[in-house]
Design an enzyme around this catalytic site. Structure first.
Site, PDB file in Angstrom:
ATOM      1  N   SER A 115       0.849  -1.203   0.000  1.00 45.78           N
ATOM      2  CA  SER A 115       0.000   0.000   0.000  1.00 45.78           C
ATOM      3  C   SER A 115       0.879   1.247   0.000  1.00 45.78           C
ATOM      4  O   SER A 115       0.656   2.181  -0.774  1.00 45.78           O
ATOM      5  CB  SER A 115      -0.971  -0.004   1.189  1.00 45.78           C
ATOM      6  OG  SER A 115      -0.282  -0.001   2.415  1.00 45.78           O
ATOM      7  N   ALA A 154       3.932   1.528  -1.083  1.00 47.13           N
ATOM      8  CA  ALA A 154       4.637   1.632  -2.370  1.00 47.13           C
ATOM      9  C   ALA A 154       3.720   2.243  -3.427  1.00 47.13           C
ATOM     10  O   ALA A 154       4.147   3.086  -4.225  1.00 47.13           O
ATOM     11  CB  ALA A 154       5.122   0.256  -2.811  1.00 47.13           C
ATOM     12  N   ASP A 178       6.129   2.847   6.930  1.00 48.11           N
ATOM     13  CA  ASP A 178       6.118   2.200   5.608  1.00 48.11           C
ATOM     14  C   ASP A 178       6.324   3.213   4.476  1.00 48.11           C
ATOM     15  O   ASP A 178       7.133   2.994   3.572  1.00 48.11           O
ATOM     16  CB  ASP A 178       4.783   1.464   5.371  1.00 48.11           C
ATOM     17  CG  ASP A 178       4.614   0.283   6.306  1.00 48.11           C
ATOM     18  OD1 ASP A 178       5.423   0.131   7.237  1.00 48.11           O
ATOM     19  OD2 ASP A 178       3.652  -0.478   6.114  1.00 48.11           O
TER      20      ASP A 178
HETATM   21  C1  MEV Z   1       2.559  -2.152   9.154  1.00 44.68           C
HETATM   22  O1  MEV Z   1       3.390  -2.413   8.026  1.00 44.68           O
HETATM   23  C2  MEV Z   1       3.384  -1.735  10.309  1.00 44.68           C
HETATM   24  C3  MEV Z   1       2.591  -1.442  11.610  1.00 44.68           C
HETATM   25  O2  MEV Z   1       3.583  -1.122  12.578  1.00 44.68           O
HETATM   26  C4  MEV Z   1       1.624  -0.311  11.448  1.00 44.68           C
HETATM   27  C5  MEV Z   1       2.292   1.041  11.272  1.00 44.68           C
HETATM   28  O3  MEV Z   1       3.480   1.183  11.532  1.00 44.68           O
HETATM   29  O4  MEV Z   1       1.554   1.975  10.894  1.00 44.68           O
HETATM   30  C6  MEV Z   1       1.843  -2.668  12.083  1.00 44.68           C
END
Ligand code: MEV
Length: 322
Positions: free
Chosen positions: A116, A118, A159
């Site tokens: 998502s 990316a 992310d």
């Molecule tokens: C999701 O890839 C990573 C989590 O830590 C959520 C976030 O950081 O927003 C679970």
């Protein structure tokens, strides 16, 4: 006869692997994540006749990304909200001159691999070029963060930051966030194992919040451990101490099990990786499905672990960090 100007722009966003502290990062504890050598590419061009039904007003979407079965269908409403948020944040109204956005690239959409983020980054970059906005990476990252909210409500920002800047980063959520790129002496092979199960990050994050509220003392203790662990992990990565990194990954997985974001499939893949020589292994990303990451320095070990995961009936991605 005048020459037609073909206006077409592209933008890219990297997939990612969280090496340490997904979930804990939502509460301000540092995390370590890296970009992988797979990405989503967005292409924007004017919408000619026959573009079909718009995905959101003025924007037609062709989503050609490779994906785990059910992923795109499951996420379509979140994707629509994400695209709407991106356009709003960029102050773009494509209704007067409709556009076609194509999503492709070699990042296979799955939970836990940053698909998502990316796509949000790729789209923000391609739109920036199409409308000649001249945005910086910091601004692209902010837009991708806004887009991520469509997928998981209250993202930490980890992310999209990895997806925008690439490399290996130390990240602390906050206003402003802390993002420190850092280096490992040489790139390290890893294997990502896909459970094939599409998971909902919003639900996983909400679950942790509820359980933490119900038992603040126990969760407090686990969170303190996660904070100490990640400091040691950074030192071990910088020192190229594979044994220590692996142990800390195993320990991080145990903490993630304790906050109940792992799943039987993730635990199985972690076991398969370890039994076949991985120096360490853990779930990665939101959990409850999605991917694991195994530390497998050297091509030979990487291949052995990847094959074992495939022989167990799952998909393996051979990639690296650093
Ligand atoms: C999701 O890839 C990573 C989590 O830590 C959520 C976030 O950081 O927003 C679970």
């Amino acid at each position: 006869m005048g020459l037609e100007v073909i206006q077409m722009t592209t933008g890219k966003g990297y997939g990612k692997v969280i090496m340490f502290n997904e979930h804990f990062v939502v509460y301000g504890i540092p995390a370590i994540a890296g970009a992988i050598d797979r990405s989503t590419v967005a292409t924007v061009e004017p919408c000619k006749a026959g573009c079909g039904k718009p995905f959101v007003p003025g924007l037609h979407l062709v989503d050609d990304r490779p994906a785990t079965e059910g992923y795109k269908e499951d996420k379509i409403d979140q994707q629509r909200e994400s695209v709407r948020l991106i356009l709003e944040m960029m102050a773009i109204d494509p209704t007067k001159a409709p556009i076609r956005v194509h999503l492709g690239g070699d990042l296979k959409c799955a939970s836990g691999i940053g698909a998502s983020a990316a796509s949000c980054t790729a789209m923000a970059r391609a739109l920036d070029r199409y409308y000649k906005l001249g945005l910086s990476d910091v601004e692209i990252n902010r837009i991708a963060f806004e887009g991520e909210k469509g997928y998981h409500g209250t993202p930490s920002g980890l992310d999209n930051t990895v997806s925008t800047f690439g490399g290996l980063i130390w990240y602390v959520k906050g206003e402003p966030m802390t993002m420190e790129p850092f280096k490992v002496p040489k790139p390290v092979e890893i294997v990502m194992g896909n459970t094939g199960k599409v998971a909902d990050t919003t639900a996983a994050v909400a679950g942790v919040r509820e359980r933490r509220q119900a038992d603040p003392e126990r969760y407090g203790r686990i969170f303190v451990k996660a904070g100490t662990l990640v400091e040691r992990a950074r030192g071990s990565l910088e020192a190229n101490d594979m044994g220590a990194i692996g142990k800390l990954m195993d320990e991080n997985h145990r903490l993630l099990q304790e906050i109940e974001v792992s799943s039987p499939e993730l635990d199985l893949l972690v076991d398969v990786a370890r039994e076949n020589g991985a120096i360490g292994a853990k779930m990665t990303g939101g959990g409850l499905g999605g991917n694991i990451v195994a530390l497998t320095p050297g091509k030979r070990l990487q291949e052995k672990v990847a094959r074992a995961i495939e022989e167990a009936g799952f998909e393996a991605l051979r990639t690296r960090i650093g």
